[in-house]
Design a protein around this motif. Sequence first.
Motif, PDB file in Angstrom:
ATOM      1  N   VAL A 115      54.162  11.920  62.901  1.00 30.78           N
ATOM      2  CA  VAL A 115      53.892  10.636  62.251  1.00 30.78           C
ATOM      3  C   VAL A 115      52.882   9.839  63.066  1.00 30.78           C
ATOM      4  O   VAL A 115      51.956   9.233  62.503  1.00 30.78           O
ATOM      5  CB  VAL A 115      55.209   9.843  62.059  1.00 30.78           C
ATOM      6  CG1 VAL A 115      54.938   8.397  61.692  1.00 30.78           C
ATOM      7  CG2 VAL A 115      56.070  10.509  61.004  1.00 30.78           C
ATOM      8  N   ALA A 116      53.010   9.852  64.388  1.00 31.54           N
ATOM      9  CA  ALA A 116      52.073   9.116  65.234  1.00 31.54           C
ATOM     10  C   ALA A 116      50.664   9.699  65.145  1.00 31.54           C
ATOM     11  O   ALA A 116      49.677   8.949  65.083  1.00 31.54           O
ATOM     12  CB  ALA A 116      52.563   9.129  66.685  1.00 31.54           C
ATOM     13  N   ILE A 117      50.547  11.008  65.104  1.00 29.57           N
ATOM     14  CA  ILE A 117      49.225  11.636  65.038  1.00 29.57           C
ATOM     15  C   ILE A 117      48.569  11.358  63.684  1.00 29.57           C
ATOM     16  O   ILE A 117      47.397  10.960  63.615  1.00 29.57           O
ATOM     17  CB  ILE A 117      49.331  13.149  65.316  1.00 29.57           C
ATOM     18  CG1 ILE A 117      49.655  13.373  66.789  1.00 29.57           C
ATOM     19  CG2 ILE A 117      48.052  13.861  64.923  1.00 29.57           C
ATOM     20  CD1 ILE A 117      50.027  14.799  67.133  1.00 29.57           C
ATOM     21  N   VAL A 118      49.302  11.536  62.591  1.00 31.09           N
ATOM     22  CA  VAL A 118      48.741  11.292  61.260  1.00 31.09           C
ATOM     23  C   VAL A 118      48.427   9.808  61.084  1.00 31.09           C
ATOM     24  O   VAL A 118      47.370   9.435  60.561  1.00 31.09           O
ATOM     25  CB  VAL A 118      49.694  11.797  60.160  1.00 31.09           C
ATOM     26  CG1 VAL A 118      49.237  11.361  58.785  1.00 31.09           C
ATOM     27  CG2 VAL A 118      49.805  13.308  60.234  1.00 31.09           C
ATOM     28  N   GLY A 119      49.325   8.939  61.540  1.00 29.95           N
ATOM     29  CA  GLY A 119      49.073   7.500  61.450  1.00 29.95           C
ATOM     30  C   GLY A 119      47.896   7.076  62.302  1.00 29.95           C
ATOM     31  O   GLY A 119      47.088   6.239  61.888  1.00 29.95           O
ATOM     32  N   GLY A 120      47.774   7.639  63.490  1.00 33.25           N
ATOM     33  CA  GLY A 120      46.635   7.326  64.357  1.00 33.25           C
ATOM     34  C   GLY A 120      45.324   7.773  63.744  1.00 33.25           C
ATOM     35  O   GLY A 120      44.317   7.067  63.819  1.00 33.25           O
TER      36      GLY A 120
END
Length: 55
Positions: free
Chosen positions: A31-36
């Motif tokens: 989630v952090a990678i896709v959101g970033g």
Amino acid sequence: MPSPSTTPASKAKETRLFLFLVVCLFPLLSVAIVGGYGFLIWILQIFTGPPGPPG
């Protein structure tokens, strides 16, 4: 005599670590990678405009 890496306490610790990785860490990281990445694209479009021909 069993080796230290195959003791029941070691296997339980390894199982808990595996569950933590699968249930908590990997979903949060994804989630952090896709959101970033989405945030990066959004910021770039603020400065450069949307993709495509102008007009």
